[in-house]
Design a protein around this motif. Structure first.
Motif, PDB file in Angstrom:
ATOM      1  N   MET A   1      33.678  36.830  38.500  1.00 18.83           N
ATOM      2  CA  MET A   1      34.644  37.721  37.875  1.00 18.83           C
ATOM      3  C   MET A   1      36.000  37.041  37.818  1.00 18.83           C
ATOM      4  SD  MET A   1      35.556  41.698  38.732  1.00 18.83           S
ATOM      5  CE  MET A   1      34.046  42.225  37.903  1.00 18.83           C
ATOM      6  N   ILE A   2      36.656  37.173  36.696  1.00 14.84           N
ATOM      7  CA  ILE A   2      38.013  36.677  36.531  1.00 14.84           C
ATOM      8  C   ILE A   2      38.980  37.809  36.869  1.00 14.84           C
ATOM      9  CG2 ILE A   2      39.718  35.839  34.860  1.00 14.84           C
ATOM     10  CD1 ILE A   2      37.387  34.524  33.358  1.00 14.84           C
ATOM     11  N   PHE A   3      39.930  37.523  37.734  1.00 18.50           N
ATOM     12  CA  PHE A   3      40.976  38.481  38.078  1.00 18.50           C
ATOM     13  C   PHE A   3      42.251  38.015  37.390  1.00 18.50           C
ATOM     14  CE2 PHE A   3      37.808  38.934  41.362  1.00 18.50           C
ATOM     15  CZ  PHE A   3      37.794  40.292  41.654  1.00 18.50           C
ATOM     16  N   PRO A   4      42.566  38.559  36.202  1.00 19.90           N
ATOM     17  CA  PRO A   4      43.712  38.062  35.418  1.00 19.90           C
ATOM     18  C   PRO A   4      45.035  38.131  36.156  1.00 19.90           C
ATOM     19  CG  PRO A   4      42.343  39.533  34.097  1.00 19.90           C
ATOM     20  CD  PRO A   4      41.865  39.646  35.517  1.00 19.90           C
ATOM     21  N   GLN A   5      45.148  39.060  37.110  1.00 20.41           N
ATOM     22  CA  GLN A   5      46.381  39.177  37.864  1.00 20.41           C
ATOM     23  C   GLN A   5      46.565  38.008  38.840  1.00 20.41           C
ATOM     24  OE1 GLN A   5      43.630  40.992  37.990  1.00 20.41           O
ATOM     25  NE2 GLN A   5      43.572  42.379  39.737  1.00 20.41           N
ATOM     26  N   VAL A   6      45.497  37.213  39.012  1.00 22.71           N
ATOM     27  CA  VAL A   6      45.563  36.053  39.910  1.00 22.71           C
ATOM     28  C   VAL A   6      45.601  34.766  39.088  1.00 22.71           C
ATOM     29  CG1 VAL A   6      44.469  34.885  41.859  1.00 22.71           C
ATOM     30  CG2 VAL A   6      44.165  37.363  41.557  1.00 22.71           C
ATOM     31  N   ASP A   7      44.538  34.526  38.332  1.00 16.63           N
ATOM     32  CA  ASP A   7      44.421  33.352  37.476  1.00 16.63           C
ATOM     33  C   ASP A   7      43.232  33.578  36.549  1.00 16.63           C
ATOM     34  OD1 ASP A   7      42.123  32.845  39.067  1.00 16.63           O
ATOM     35  OD2 ASP A   7      43.287  31.593  40.454  1.00 16.63           O
ATOM     36  N   MET A   8      42.856  32.560  35.819  1.00 18.67           N
ATOM     37  CA  MET A   8      41.737  32.681  34.881  1.00 18.67           C
ATOM     38  C   MET A   8      40.505  31.942  35.390  1.00 18.67           C
ATOM     39  SD  MET A   8      43.009  34.737  32.798  1.00 18.67           S
ATOM     40  CE  MET A   8      41.679  34.775  31.592  1.00 18.67           C
ATOM     41  N   ILE A   9      40.373  31.840  36.710  1.00 18.38           N
ATOM     42  CA  ILE A   9      39.238  31.171  37.345  1.00 18.38           C
ATOM     43  C   ILE A   9      38.198  32.210  37.732  1.00 18.38           C
ATOM     44  CG2 ILE A   9      38.527  29.791  39.337  1.00 18.38           C
ATOM     45  CD1 ILE A   9      41.336  28.589  39.378  1.00 18.38           C
ATOM     46  N   ALA A  10      36.930  31.895  37.488  1.00 21.09           N
ATOM     47  CA  ALA A  10      35.846  32.794  37.905  1.00 21.09           C
ATOM     48  C   ALA A  10      35.762  32.818  39.432  1.00 21.09           C
ATOM     49  CB  ALA A  10      34.527  32.338  37.313  1.00 21.09           C
ATOM     50  N   ARG A  11      35.735  34.000  39.975  1.00 16.93           N
ATOM     51  CA  ARG A  11      35.720  34.167  41.425  1.00 16.93           C
ATOM     52  C   ARG A  11      34.603  35.126  41.841  1.00 16.93           C
ATOM     53  NH1 ARG A  11      40.287  32.506  43.987  1.00 16.93           N
ATOM     54  NH2 ARG A  11      41.954  31.704  42.652  1.00 16.93           N
ATOM     55  N   HIS A  12      34.276  35.078  43.125  1.00 20.72           N
ATOM     56  CA  HIS A  12      33.338  36.055  43.677  1.00 20.72           C
ATOM     57  C   HIS A  12      34.028  37.423  43.726  1.00 20.72           C
ATOM     58  CE1 HIS A  12      30.071  33.420  44.978  1.00 20.72           C
ATOM     59  NE2 HIS A  12      30.971  32.563  45.416  1.00 20.72           N
ATOM     60  N   PRO A  13      33.377  38.472  43.243  1.00 20.27           N
ATOM     61  CA  PRO A  13      33.914  39.833  43.442  1.00 20.27           C
ATOM     62  C   PRO A  13      33.595  40.290  44.867  1.00 20.27           C
ATOM     63  CG  PRO A  13      31.876  39.949  42.205  1.00 20.27           C
ATOM     64  CD  PRO A  13      32.153  38.480  42.419  1.00 20.27           C
ATOM     65  N   SER A  14      34.243  39.678  45.830  1.00 15.84           N
ATOM     66  CA  SER A  14      33.870  39.890  47.236  1.00 15.84           C
ATOM     67  C   SER A  14      34.057  41.336  47.667  1.00 15.84           C
ATOM     68  CB  SER A  14      34.691  38.960  48.143  1.00 15.84           C
ATOM     69  OG  SER A  14      36.075  39.125  47.920  1.00 15.84           O
ATOM     70  N   GLN A  15      34.962  42.068  46.997  1.00 20.86           N
ATOM     71  CA  GLN A  15      35.126  43.482  47.342  1.00 20.86           C
ATOM     72  C   GLN A  15      33.830  44.253  47.088  1.00 20.86           C
ATOM     73  OE1 GLN A  15      36.615  41.986  44.680  1.00 20.86           O
ATOM     74  NE2 GLN A  15      38.799  42.453  44.567  1.00 20.86           N
ATOM     75  N   LEU A  16      33.132  43.889  46.009  1.00 18.50           N
ATOM     76  CA  LEU A  16      31.873  44.569  45.689  1.00 18.50           C
ATOM     77  C   LEU A  16      30.771  44.153  46.652  1.00 18.50           C
ATOM     78  CD1 LEU A  16      31.886  44.438  41.773  1.00 18.50           C
ATOM     79  CD2 LEU A  16      32.727  46.239  43.300  1.00 18.50           C
ATOM     80  N   TYR A  17      30.794  42.900  47.100  1.00 21.65           N
ATOM     81  CA  TYR A  17      29.824  42.475  48.121  1.00 21.65           C
ATOM     82  C   TYR A  17      30.016  43.303  49.382  1.00 21.65           C
ATOM     83  CZ  TYR A  17      29.586  38.146  45.272  1.00 21.65           C
ATOM     84  OH  TYR A  17      29.453  37.239  44.255  1.00 21.65           O
ATOM     85  N   GLU A  18      31.286  43.488  49.772  1.00 26.31           N
ATOM     86  CA  GLU A  18      31.577  44.250  50.987  1.00 26.31           C
ATOM     87  C   GLU A  18      31.204  45.726  50.798  1.00 26.31           C
ATOM     88  OE1 GLU A  18      35.103  42.397  53.457  1.00 26.31           O
ATOM     89  OE2 GLU A  18      35.711  42.613  51.368  1.00 26.31           O
ATOM     90  N   PHE A  19      31.453  46.259  49.604  1.00 22.41           N
ATOM     91  CA  PHE A  19      31.035  47.633  49.316  1.00 22.41           C
ATOM     92  C   PHE A  19      29.529  47.783  49.510  1.00 22.41           C
ATOM     93  CE2 PHE A  19      29.029  50.320  46.060  1.00 22.41           C
ATOM     94  CZ  PHE A  19      29.510  51.565  46.445  1.00 22.41           C
ATOM     95  N   ALA A  20      28.762  46.811  48.999  1.00 21.05           N
ATOM     96  CA  ALA A  20      27.303  46.895  49.070  1.00 21.05           C
ATOM     97  C   ALA A  20      26.791  46.732  50.493  1.00 21.05           C
ATOM     98  CB  ALA A  20      26.674  45.837  48.162  1.00 21.05           C
ATOM     99  N   LEU A  21      27.405  45.830  51.260  1.00 25.51           N
ATOM    100  CA  LEU A  21      26.907  45.531  52.609  1.00 25.51           C
ATOM    101  C   LEU A  21      27.525  46.452  53.667  1.00 25.51           C
ATOM    102  CD1 LEU A  21      26.848  41.615  52.500  1.00 25.51           C
ATOM    103  CD2 LEU A  21      24.904  43.184  52.388  1.00 25.51           C
ATOM    104  N   GLU A  22      28.861  46.467  53.763  1.00 22.93           N
ATOM    105  CA  GLU A  22      29.529  47.274  54.787  1.00 22.93           C
ATOM    106  C   GLU A  22      29.403  48.763  54.514  1.00 22.93           C
ATOM    107  OE1 GLU A  22      33.582  46.047  54.826  1.00 22.93           O
ATOM    108  OE2 GLU A  22      33.109  43.924  55.058  1.00 22.93           O
ATOM    109  N   GLY A  23      29.293  49.125  53.225  1.00 25.47           N
ATOM    110  CA  GLY A  23      29.188  50.529  52.869  1.00 25.47           C
ATOM    111  C   GLY A  23      27.758  50.994  52.727  1.00 25.47           C
ATOM    112  N   VAL A  24      27.085  50.559  51.664  1.00 22.49           N
ATOM    113  CA  VAL A  24      25.756  51.083  51.338  1.00 22.49           C
ATOM    114  C   VAL A  24      24.700  50.632  52.344  1.00 22.49           C
ATOM    115  CG1 VAL A  24      23.945  51.177  49.597  1.00 22.49           C
ATOM    116  CG2 VAL A  24      26.357  51.200  48.891  1.00 22.49           C
TER     117      VAL A  24
END
Length: 263
Positions: free
Chosen positions: A162-185
């Motif tokens: 995922m690209i976070f335009p507020q940071v840069d135009m580099i593809a990054r891991h959406p680590s927040q979603l990983y944490e949602f899936a693991l720590e949450g679900v």
């Protein structure tokens, strides 16, 4: 496949130009409501805990104080100590962000100690009841991080990212979603399944420590380290160093609980 973060408005509802309801605040509300709803289910279906609905309400009050105060103090001590020494009044600016799970976790432990003064029960038995109610709130918090476009992941060369335009135009891991899936679900499913029948005192709490600590430790490999800290000894992040004691204490508690040493 590479996605682009939508750059959500962090304010869910605008009442005036300077006042509104933030998504992150709504995520806290979801966590607290889940605690109440799931707690009442446990009162009805898990009588061996010997809880009442009034205890659920009081536990939420104590726990919320522990989460907010502990989370903020933990963030100050673990992540931004020197900055807050220079600007101590910034500690009060919670609306600007800056909460630590590990600080909030310690805050809840202390809060539940005071809770046992009002409702005399073994502290570990209290924590066994509370542990399965926590992951939904953790997952909601990570979704709040994603909506705010904060705590993004490290750059990746994988076919997905995922690209976070507020940071840069580099593809990054959406680590927040990983944490949602693991720590949450995932953590909720594991603890809810495990607590479906009576367990030795301390076993559910031990599983929470092992589960959360392990999931957080793994996801940190995909999460961008904080600029003001970077990676620490052995190339591990602050989140990983704070999670290691949870895993080790959880393993120790697991063996003690299953040999009935906490009874």
């Amino acid at each position: 496949m590479i996605f682009t973060h939508p750059k959500f408005d962090p304010v869910a509802l605008h009442f005036t130009d300077s006042f509104g309801i933030h998504w992150y605040g709504l995520m806290y509300l979801i966590g607290f409501l889940a605690f109440l709803g799931l707690g009442r289910y446990q009162v009805r279906h898990k009588p061996w805990f010997n809880w009442s609905n009034q205890m659920i309400d009081d536990a939420l009050f104590y726990g919320a104080l522990g989460v907010i105060l502990g989370g903020r103090i933990g963030y100050v001590l673990f992540y931004q100590f020197s900055s807050f020494v220079e600007h101590p009044l910034d500690i009060l600016k919670i609306w600007q962000g800056g909460m630590s799970f590990h600080g909030g976790f310690l805050g809840v432990l202390v809060a539940m100690f005071f809770f046992t003064r009002k409702y005399p029960q073994p502290w570990l038995k209290i924590m066994d009841f509370v542990a399965p109610l926590v992951p939904i709130g953790l997952g909601a918090g990570r979704m709040g991080n994603f909506i705010n476009g904060e705590l993004w992941g490290r750059a990746t060369n994988a076919d997905y990212g995922m690209i976070f335009p507020q940071v840069d135009m580099i593809a990054r891991h959406p680590s927040q979603l990983y944490e949602f899936a693991l720590e949450g679900v995932a953590l909720f499913c594991i603890l809810w399944w495990f607590s479906r029948k009576q367990r030795p005192i301390g076993a559910i709490s031990a599983l929470f420590l092992i589960g959360y600590g392990s999931f957080r430790f793994l996801v940190e490999f995909t999460r961008q380290p904080d600029d003001y800290l970077g990676l620490l000894q052995l190339g591990l992040s602050m989140g990983q160093w704070l999670s290691l004691p949870m895993i080790l204490i959880g393993i120790w508690m697991w063996f003690r609980a299953n040999t009935r040493q906490f009874n």
